[in-house]
Design a protein around this motif. Sequence first.
Motif, PDB file in Angstrom:
ATOM      1  N   ALA A 295      -6.775  -1.982 -14.872  1.00 59.32           N
ATOM      2  CA  ALA A 295      -5.820  -2.225 -13.789  1.00 59.32           C
ATOM      3  C   ALA A 295      -6.113  -1.317 -12.597  1.00 59.32           C
ATOM      4  N   MET A 296      -6.474  -0.074 -12.879  1.00 63.92           N
ATOM      5  CA  MET A 296      -6.793   0.867 -11.811  1.00 63.92           C
ATOM      6  C   MET A 296      -8.050   0.428 -11.068  1.00 63.92           C
ATOM      7  N   GLU A 297      -9.044  -0.074 -11.810  1.00 62.99           N
ATOM      8  CA  GLU A 297     -10.275  -0.554 -11.181  1.00 62.99           C
ATOM      9  C   GLU A 297      -9.986  -1.751 -10.278  1.00 62.99           C
ATOM     10  N   ALA A 298      -9.151  -2.670 -10.755  1.00 64.60           N
ATOM     11  CA  ALA A 298      -8.780  -3.833  -9.933  1.00 64.60           C
ATOM     12  C   ALA A 298      -8.044  -3.384  -8.674  1.00 64.60           C
ATOM     13  N   PHE A 299      -7.146  -2.423  -8.817  1.00 60.80           N
ATOM     14  CA  PHE A 299      -6.410  -1.893  -7.667  1.00 60.80           C
ATOM     15  C   PHE A 299      -7.378  -1.240  -6.670  1.00 60.80           C
ATOM     16  N   GLU A 300      -8.327  -0.446  -7.185  1.00 62.00           N
ATOM     17  CA  GLU A 300      -9.299   0.218  -6.316  1.00 62.00           C
ATOM     18  C   GLU A 300     -10.161  -0.791  -5.567  1.00 62.00           C
ATOM     19  N   GLN A 301     -10.614  -1.836  -6.259  1.00 60.96           N
ATOM     20  CA  GLN A 301     -11.428  -2.865  -5.609  1.00 60.96           C
ATOM     21  C   GLN A 301     -10.635  -3.590  -4.535  1.00 60.96           C
ATOM     22  N   ASP A 302      -9.375  -3.863  -4.797  1.00 60.55           N
ATOM     23  CA  ASP A 302      -8.523  -4.507  -3.806  1.00 60.55           C
ATOM     24  C   ASP A 302      -8.350  -3.601  -2.588  1.00 60.55           C
ATOM     25  N   ALA A 303      -8.113  -2.332  -2.828  1.00 62.22           N
ATOM     26  CA  ALA A 303      -7.938  -1.375  -1.728  1.00 62.22           C
ATOM     27  C   ALA A 303      -9.233  -1.234  -0.921  1.00 62.22           C
ATOM     28  N   ALA A 304     -10.375  -1.204  -1.604  1.00 61.43           N
ATOM     29  CA  ALA A 304     -11.661  -1.073  -0.918  1.00 61.43           C
ATOM     30  C   ALA A 304     -11.966  -2.289  -0.061  1.00 61.43           C
ATOM     31  N   ALA A 305     -11.453  -3.454  -0.479  1.00 58.80           N
ATOM     32  CA  ALA A 305     -11.676  -4.683   0.268  1.00 58.80           C
ATOM     33  C   ALA A 305     -10.658  -4.857   1.395  1.00 58.80           C
ATOM     34  N   GLY A 306      -9.825  -3.847   1.595  1.00 60.64           N
ATOM     35  CA  GLY A 306      -8.845  -3.915   2.673  1.00 60.64           C
ATOM     36  C   GLY A 306      -7.523  -4.515   2.249  1.00 60.64           C
ATOM     37  N   GLY A 307      -7.363  -4.724   0.952  1.00 65.40           N
ATOM     38  CA  GLY A 307      -6.114  -5.289   0.442  1.00 65.40           C
ATOM     39  C   GLY A 307      -4.955  -4.323   0.609  1.00 65.40           C
ATOM     40  N   LYS A 308      -3.790  -4.859   0.567  1.00 62.45           N
ATOM     41  CA  LYS A 308      -2.580  -4.052   0.753  1.00 62.45           C
ATOM     42  C   LYS A 308      -1.765  -3.964  -0.530  1.00 62.45           C
ATOM     43  N   ALA A 309      -2.383  -4.255  -1.659  1.00 61.15           N
ATOM     44  CA  ALA A 309      -1.644  -4.215  -2.921  1.00 61.15           C
ATOM     45  C   ALA A 309      -1.132  -2.808  -3.168  1.00 61.15           C
ATOM     46  N   ALA A 310       0.074  -2.731  -3.664  1.00 63.45           N
ATOM     47  CA  ALA A 310       0.657  -1.449  -4.023  1.00 63.45           C
ATOM     48  C   ALA A 310       0.509  -1.256  -5.521  1.00 63.45           C
TER      49      ALA A 310
END
Length: 163
Positions: free
Chosen positions: A100-115
């Motif tokens: 889950a942390m890896e998915a969150f990090e990838q989303d954040a790196a791609a400019g995502g705004k997921a919290a």
Amino acid sequence: YLAFLRRKRDQAIGEVAAEFKEVKESRLFEETYSVDDVSGLLDGLLAGIRANLKGQLAHTSHCSALVLAQALEAAETSGAADAHVAIDLARTEDASLHAAMEAFEQDAAAGGKAALALRPGVAPPGASAPPRALPTLGSGALDAEAAKEAAALSQERLLKLQG
């Protein structure tokens, strides 16, 4: 903070690659090598990489510990009389949390705004709705015996890795 950790990880990988490049450029100049020569080259390379990674991992763990200490200090000084912070150290090894942390990090790196939700169904400050939930990170503190067992297991793993 994830971007900082990603840069540190990339830096560590770059330094390992530089160690290999240095060995190739400065030590590999003959057409054939004996087993002892190759063994010596690899032992030297391993020593350099081990020292480098040990320093990098120590620095990263110190940074993470300082961030955690600051978060705990902020929670303690928030003024809430019933503030209780519990950390389950065993959950830091939970593979589903890592995924889950890896998915969150990838989303954040791609400019995502997921919290990143620390507790299921609870929105972070400023969020309009609860984000996708990670399993609770503070569901209960380890007792002293469990903490000792976790530390012993970690020490055992470290000794195996150090060879």
